[in-house]
Structures are given as structure tokens and as C-alpha cells.
Design a protein around this motif. Structure first.
Motif, PDB file in Angstrom:
ATOM      1  N   PRO A  61       6.752  -3.408  -6.945  1.00  0.00           N
ATOM      2  CA  PRO A  61       7.601  -4.569  -6.348  1.00  0.00           C
ATOM      3  C   PRO A  61       8.140  -3.889  -4.828  1.00  0.00           C
ATOM      4  O   PRO A  61       8.534  -4.723  -4.009  1.00  0.00           O
ATOM      5  CB  PRO A  61       8.271  -4.807  -7.346  1.00  0.00           C
ATOM      6  CG  PRO A  61       7.828  -4.455  -8.622  1.00  0.00           C
ATOM      7  CD  PRO A  61       6.618  -3.008  -8.288  1.00  0.00           C
ATOM      8  N   ALA A  65       7.916  -5.520  -1.359  1.00  0.00           N
ATOM      9  CA  ALA A  65       9.141  -5.664  -0.394  1.00  0.00           C
ATOM     10  C   ALA A  65       9.367  -5.132   0.941  1.00  0.00           C
ATOM     11  O   ALA A  65       9.519  -5.711   1.853  1.00  0.00           O
ATOM     12  CB  ALA A  65      10.358  -5.554  -1.398  1.00  0.00           C
ATOM     13  N   CYS A  66       8.907  -3.817   1.135  1.00  0.00           N
ATOM     14  CA  CYS A  66       8.848  -3.210   2.281  1.00  0.00           C
ATOM     15  C   CYS A  66       7.785  -3.759   3.309  1.00  0.00           C
ATOM     16  O   CYS A  66       8.157  -4.241   4.351  1.00  0.00           O
ATOM     17  CB  CYS A  66       8.387  -1.685   2.128  1.00  0.00           C
ATOM     18  SG  CYS A  66       9.833  -0.493   1.771  1.00  0.00           S
ATOM     19  N   VAL A  68       6.678  -6.881   2.974  1.00  0.00           N
ATOM     20  CA  VAL A  68       7.338  -8.343   3.515  1.00  0.00           C
ATOM     21  C   VAL A  68       8.410  -8.038   4.710  1.00  0.00           C
ATOM     22  O   VAL A  68       8.527  -8.862   5.501  1.00  0.00           O
ATOM     23  CB  VAL A  68       8.031  -9.022   2.085  1.00  0.00           C
ATOM     24  CG1 VAL A  68       8.973 -10.276   2.802  1.00  0.00           C
ATOM     25  CG2 VAL A  68       6.948  -9.518   1.352  1.00  0.00           C
ATOM     26  N   ALA A 104      14.824 -10.764   3.290  1.00  0.00           N
ATOM     27  CA  ALA A 104      13.627  -9.814   2.682  1.00  0.00           C
ATOM     28  C   ALA A 104      14.268  -8.453   2.529  1.00  0.00           C
ATOM     29  O   ALA A 104      14.226  -7.718   1.477  1.00  0.00           O
ATOM     30  CB  ALA A 104      12.613  -9.806   3.684  1.00  0.00           C
ATOM     31  N   TRP A 105      15.113  -7.932   3.359  1.00  0.00           N
ATOM     32  CA  TRP A 105      15.792  -6.415   3.388  1.00  0.00           C
ATOM     33  C   TRP A 105      16.429  -6.704   1.808  1.00  0.00           C
ATOM     34  O   TRP A 105      16.663  -5.534   1.149  1.00  0.00           O
ATOM     35  CB  TRP A 105      16.652  -6.323   4.532  1.00  0.00           C
ATOM     36  CG  TRP A 105      16.861  -4.827   4.575  1.00  0.00           C
ATOM     37  CD1 TRP A 105      17.425  -3.771   3.756  1.00  0.00           C
ATOM     38  CD2 TRP A 105      16.819  -4.025   5.953  1.00  0.00           C
ATOM     39  NE1 TRP A 105      17.490  -2.708   4.098  1.00  0.00           N
ATOM     40  CE2 TRP A 105      17.063  -2.729   5.464  1.00  0.00           C
ATOM     41  CE3 TRP A 105      16.244  -4.175   7.106  1.00  0.00           C
ATOM     42  CZ2 TRP A 105      17.120  -1.639   6.526  1.00  0.00           C
ATOM     43  CZ3 TRP A 105      16.166  -3.284   7.942  1.00  0.00           C
ATOM     44  CH2 TRP A 105      16.661  -1.875   7.660  1.00  0.00           C
ATOM     45  N   ASP A 107      16.469  -8.325  -0.710  1.00  0.00           N
ATOM     46  CA  ASP A 107      15.538  -8.265  -1.685  1.00  0.00           C
ATOM     47  C   ASP A 107      14.900  -7.032  -2.113  1.00  0.00           C
ATOM     48  O   ASP A 107      14.688  -6.629  -3.262  1.00  0.00           O
ATOM     49  CB  ASP A 107      14.291  -9.166  -1.600  1.00  0.00           C
ATOM     50  CG  ASP A 107      14.688 -10.809  -1.576  1.00  0.00           C
ATOM     51  OD1 ASP A 107      15.666 -11.257  -1.982  1.00  0.00           O
ATOM     52  OD2 ASP A 107      13.902 -11.592  -0.992  1.00  0.00           O
ATOM     53  N   LEU A 108      14.527  -6.084  -1.081  1.00  0.00           N
ATOM     54  CA  LEU A 108      14.065  -5.090  -1.189  1.00  0.00           C
ATOM     55  C   LEU A 108      15.237  -3.954  -1.849  1.00  0.00           C
ATOM     56  O   LEU A 108      14.785  -3.064  -2.737  1.00  0.00           O
ATOM     57  CB  LEU A 108      13.680  -4.274   0.040  1.00  0.00           C
ATOM     58  CG  LEU A 108      13.385  -2.589   0.378  1.00  0.00           C
ATOM     59  CD1 LEU A 108      12.186  -2.619  -0.519  1.00  0.00           C
ATOM     60  CD2 LEU A 108      13.167  -2.467   1.747  1.00  0.00           C
ATOM     61  N   LEU A 111      14.956  -3.793  -5.631  1.00  0.00           N
ATOM     62  CA  LEU A 111      13.761  -3.267  -5.948  1.00  0.00           C
ATOM     63  C   LEU A 111      13.755  -1.608  -6.132  1.00  0.00           C
ATOM     64  O   LEU A 111      13.132  -1.351  -6.796  1.00  0.00           O
ATOM     65  CB  LEU A 111      12.727  -4.035  -5.427  1.00  0.00           C
ATOM     66  CG  LEU A 111      12.563  -5.536  -5.461  1.00  0.00           C
ATOM     67  CD1 LEU A 111      11.652  -6.334  -4.488  1.00  0.00           C
ATOM     68  CD2 LEU A 111      12.137  -5.916  -6.864  1.00  0.00           C
TER      69      LEU A 111
END
Length: 134
Positions: A61, A65-66, A68, A104-105, A107-108, A111
Motif C-alpha cells: 500500500p 501510494a508513492c 500515485v 495523494a501525499w 494518503d501516503l 500508509l
């Protein structure tokens, strides 16, 4: 709608700053995952492969995410480069792309935290550019 050269400069600076931090952040994610894979005990081929697969699954994940964030950042940079060639940045394109990088960051970070890696939040320049969204 277009924007001034100063707005284009602000986007370019924010993209440069966030790109450098993003590169370092995702390199850290991949390097830490790689170190965990290398630390897997070498027993039988099947056991070792199962342990490596477990490490990869646990990190999947964060690595995804990276990817994305990197893709979102690349699209934003493409819009900025296009703006340089035409002399005007279309804010109806650039701001949503920058906002996608921020979300997106965001979200990373959790994770990566879930696998024990503390990452920085998006750079201040980027957050301010997108109106403080996170």
C-alpha cells in the motif's frame, strides 16, 4: 483561466520543492522495504520466498501510494511545463492537479506509518498553494 507569470513561478517553485521531498520520501519507502526484504532469514527457498512476499505485501500500500503521488506530481509538472511553452498557466487545470498531489501525499503518510515509517507531510509551499488543503 490563465494566470500571471508570478503565479506560474509560484507553481514552479512549489512543484520543485515538493518534487525533491517526494523523491526523497519515496526513496525512503522503497529503501526501507528493500532492507526488510534483505533482512529476511534465509532458510529454504520456499520459506524465504514466503517471508519476502510477506514483506512486499505489507509494504504494497505504501509503495502504491508513492506511485500515485509521483504520477499526480508528474501531471502537475507537465501542466507547468506546458504553461511555460504557451506563456500562461491554466489555473483550472493546475490547481486541481496540485490538490491531487496534496491529497495523494496525505494518503501516503498514514500508509507509511502503518509499516513503521514516519514521513513528512506535504511541503508548506504546496499546502499553501492549494488553500491549506490536506
Amino acid at each position: 483561466s490563465g494566470c500571471s507569470a508570478s503565479a506560474l513561478r509560484i507553481h514552479a517553485i512549489a512543484a520543485d520543492t515538493s518534487g525533491a521531498l517526494l523523491d526523497a520520501t519515496c526513496q525512503e519507502v522503497r529503501a526501507t522495504r528493500g532492507a526488510e526484504q534483505l533482512a529476511v532469514p534465509h532458510t529454504t527457498l520456499e520459506e524465504t520466498q514466503a517471508l519476502v512476499d510477506g514483506v512486499r505485501a505489507r509494504w504494497a500500500p505504501a509503495v502504491a501510494a508513492c506511485n500515485v503521488v509521483a504520477e499526480a506530481h508528474g501531471a502537475w509538472v507537465d501542466a507547468i511545463v506546458h504553461a511555460v511553452t504557451v506563456g500562461e498557466l491554466d489555473l483550472t487545470i493546475a490547481l486541481p492537479l496540485a490538490l491531487h498531489v496534496v491529497t495523494a501525499w496525505a494518503d501516503l503518510v498514514p500508509l507509511a506509518s502503518a509499516v513503521g515509517l514516519a514521513l513528512p507531510p506535504p511541503p508548506t509551499e504546496l499546502v499553501q498553494l492549494t488553500g491549506g488543503a490536506r
